[in-house]
Structures are given as structure tokens and as C-alpha cells.
Design a protein around this motif. Structure first.
Motif, PDB file in Angstrom:
ATOM      1  N   ARG A 114      28.311  79.759 -12.924  1.00 30.63           N
ATOM      2  CA  ARG A 114      27.858  79.703 -12.335  1.00 30.63           C
ATOM      3  C   ARG A 114      26.261  81.167 -12.294  1.00 30.63           C
ATOM      4  O   ARG A 114      26.466  81.363 -13.534  1.00 30.63           O
ATOM      5  N   SER A 115      25.378  81.036 -12.097  1.00 27.69           N
ATOM      6  CA  SER A 115      23.930  81.921 -12.020  1.00 27.69           C
ATOM      7  C   SER A 115      25.122  83.315 -11.947  1.00 27.69           C
ATOM      8  O   SER A 115      24.342  84.252 -12.245  1.00 27.69           O
ATOM      9  N   SER A 116      25.229  83.349 -10.828  1.00 27.20           N
ATOM     10  CA  SER A 116      25.684  84.581 -10.625  1.00 27.20           C
ATOM     11  C   SER A 116      27.169  85.192 -11.536  1.00 27.20           C
ATOM     12  O   SER A 116      27.637  86.330 -12.210  1.00 27.20           O
ATOM     13  N   ILE A 117      27.681  84.305 -12.278  1.00 33.70           N
ATOM     14  CA  ILE A 117      28.574  84.220 -13.251  1.00 33.70           C
ATOM     15  C   ILE A 117      27.782  84.295 -14.415  1.00 33.70           C
ATOM     16  O   ILE A 117      28.123  85.624 -14.789  1.00 33.70           O
ATOM     17  N   LEU A 118      27.347  83.953 -14.750  1.00 35.14           N
ATOM     18  CA  LEU A 118      26.365  84.642 -16.064  1.00 35.14           C
ATOM     19  C   LEU A 118      25.718  86.080 -16.045  1.00 35.14           C
ATOM     20  O   LEU A 118      25.730  86.080 -16.848  1.00 35.14           O
ATOM     21  N   GLN A 119      24.978  85.685 -14.993  1.00 33.83           N
ATOM     22  CA  GLN A 119      23.935  87.100 -14.680  1.00 33.83           C
ATOM     23  C   GLN A 119      25.511  88.325 -14.709  1.00 33.83           C
ATOM     24  O   GLN A 119      25.499  89.273 -15.421  1.00 33.83           O
ATOM     25  N   LYS A 120      26.167  88.381 -14.451  1.00 36.74           N
ATOM     26  CA  LYS A 120      28.039  89.531 -14.830  1.00 36.74           C
ATOM     27  C   LYS A 120      28.255  89.217 -16.093  1.00 36.74           C
ATOM     28  O   LYS A 120      28.519  90.387 -16.149  1.00 36.74           O
ATOM     29  N   SER A 121      28.643  88.178 -16.749  1.00 37.76           N
ATOM     30  CA  SER A 121      28.783  87.852 -17.971  1.00 37.76           C
ATOM     31  C   SER A 121      27.772  88.934 -19.088  1.00 37.76           C
ATOM     32  O   SER A 121      28.123  89.572 -20.048  1.00 37.76           O
ATOM     33  N   GLU A 122      26.601  88.893 -18.449  1.00 38.62           N
ATOM     34  CA  GLU A 122      24.946  89.785 -19.685  1.00 38.62           C
ATOM     35  C   GLU A 122      25.420  90.967 -19.613  1.00 38.62           C
ATOM     36  O   GLU A 122      25.634  91.591 -20.025  1.00 38.62           O
ATOM     37  N   LEU A 123      25.637  91.226 -18.004  1.00 36.03           N
ATOM     38  CA  LEU A 123      25.904  92.573 -17.406  1.00 36.03           C
ATOM     39  C   LEU A 123      26.937  92.920 -18.565  1.00 36.03           C
ATOM     40  O   LEU A 123      26.538  94.153 -19.374  1.00 36.03           O
TER      41      LEU A 123
END
Length: 237
Positions: A110-119
Motif C-alpha cells: 500500500r502507498s502508506s506502507i511503501l512510503q514508510k518502508s522507504e523512510l
């Protein structure tokens, strides 16, 4: 665990493993074997092509696909952590294959999970204290040779030895120690099992001919003290 989550979990396991037994599923989900039988029947009734292999267990029909699974934030973080650890490997072929696989996995985040994983990726680092910088580019091919029982021809150089020896081997297993990948194989030159550092293989060729499975067991083999010493030497030479 209620039935629906258990059915989804069983289906995920069937997709990730080739064969599952009723006993394994019973122990994993703390239910009776009779309940497992009912769960499998439910999946079949729902259109999932579960195949029963007499005396072996359950598997899915080849080619069957399911909708992409959803990863939790902690599961995504575990994959990012694994990525950092894998990047310390000294085999470029394995690293390239892992990164391609991770890209495919991340495509269903999910976009929110992807953003946090990249962080998280930007906020993690694994320090490497290795002195040696020898690299290899053979691990991925050798893994295929292991699972497909293909003979392999190698040119191998031992530590502090300028001579290169030719070996025809039957690759059996691999392990990693001190950031070095070690291949255990039946050597036709020595007529015995030998341990080879993959980064010391100068050249290799996967042959189309297949060998008969010797039923090699890593655990059983390492109980042999003589072999254990040899493997230890191979891992540091």
C-alpha cells in the motif's frame, strides 16, 4: 484463529511451499487433523485447485495464482532489514536477483506502507568490518544447480596457492559464514565431499547432465568432526 483467517493462511502457505501435510497444518494452527481436512475441503469448494498427493500431503495445481497479499508495516520493515543485510553479500548475482524480487514484492505495498518502508531504508545502516573485498558472481547459478541436480565444472584456487585446479562436482548445499558463501559438493577428483569458497571459483560451467540425489544432510554431515574441521578451514582460507 477463526476459520476464515486460517483458510487464508493455509492458502498462503500452499502458495509458498510445494507440499504441506495435514499434520504440519494441524500443529501450526493448533487444530485437529479432522479440522484440517474440513479446511482443505472448504478451499476446494471455493474453487482453489488443491491436489492431494497420497501419502505425501497437499499442493496447488501448477499455474494457479491468487490476488497479491497485503503486507503489514512490520512485515515490510522486515523485508527492508533483510535488504540491508543482503547488500553485504559478496556475490553480485545473488544481490541482483534479490533486488529484482524485492521490487516485485514492493509493487503490492500500500502507498502508506511503501512510503514508510522507504523512510526506514534511509534510516538504517549495516556496518561491515570485513577486511577482504573478494567478490563473486556465481551464487544464483549454483543455487539452480543445487535444486536441479546439475553437474558443475569449476576452476578453483585455494588460498595462498597460485595453482588452479579443475573439478567436476555435484553441488549439494551452501552456507554463509564471516560474509563468505561456502559450497559443499561431492568432488569427483577427491571422491568425497569438499567445501569450496564460492569467491575462489575462478570459472564455472553448469552442465545439462543431472546427477542422482545423494540425500545430503547438512546437520548430519557437520556431526562428522573431521569434515567440520575441513569446512572451518575452507571458510577462512
Amino acid at each position: 484463529m477463526s476459520q476464515l483467517p486460517r483458510l487464508i493462511a493455509i492458502l498462503t502457505l500452499l502458495k509458498s511451499r510445494r507440499i504441506l501435510t495435514a499434520t504440519e497444518l494441524s500443529e501450526k494452527y493448533a487444530v485437529s487433523i479432522r479440522t484440517v481436512y474440513r479446511d482443505i475441503q472448504k478451499l476446494i469448494e471455493a474453487g482453489v485447485p488443491v491436489i492431494t498427493l497420497e501419502g505425501r500431503g497437499y499442493t496447488l495445481m501448477d499455474g494457479y495464482t491468487v490476488a497479491p497479499v497485503q503486507f503489514t508495516e512490520k512485515q515490510a520493515n522486515a523485508l527492508i532489514t533483510a535488504h540491508h543485510l543482503v547488500t553485504r553479500t559478496n556475490d553480485s548475482s545473488f544481490l541482483a536477483d534479490f533486488e529484482e524480487a524485492l521490487t516485485k514484492i514492493k509493487s503490492v505495498f500500500r502507498s502508506s506502507i511503501l512510503q514508510k518502508s522507504e523512510l526506514l531504508h534511509d534510516k538504517m545502516h549495516v556496518f561491515d568490518t570485513r577486511i577482504e573485498s573478494i567478490s563473486s558472481n556465481a551464487l544464483s547459478e549454483i543455487q539452480l544447480a543445487i535444486t536441479n541436480f546439475n553437474y558443475v565444472e569449476i576452476n578453483y584456487r585455494k588460498a595462498d596457492d597460485p595453482n588452479i585446479s579443475f573439478r567436476k562436482i555435484e553441488p549439494c548445499a551452501i552456507y554463509s559464514t564471516e560474509n563468505k558463501w561456502i559450497l559443499i559438493a561431492w568432488c569427483h577428483l577427491r571422491k568425497d565431499y569438499r567445501a569450496f569458497r564460492i569467491d575462489r571459483i575462478q570459472h564455472f560451467k553448469i552442465l545439462p547432465e543431472q546427477f542422482e540425489d545423494r540425500k545430503f544432510s547438512m546437520e548430519r554431515h557437520f556431526k562428522d568432526d573431521a569434515y567440520g574441521k575441513e569446512a572451518d578451514n575452507a571458510s577462512i582460507t
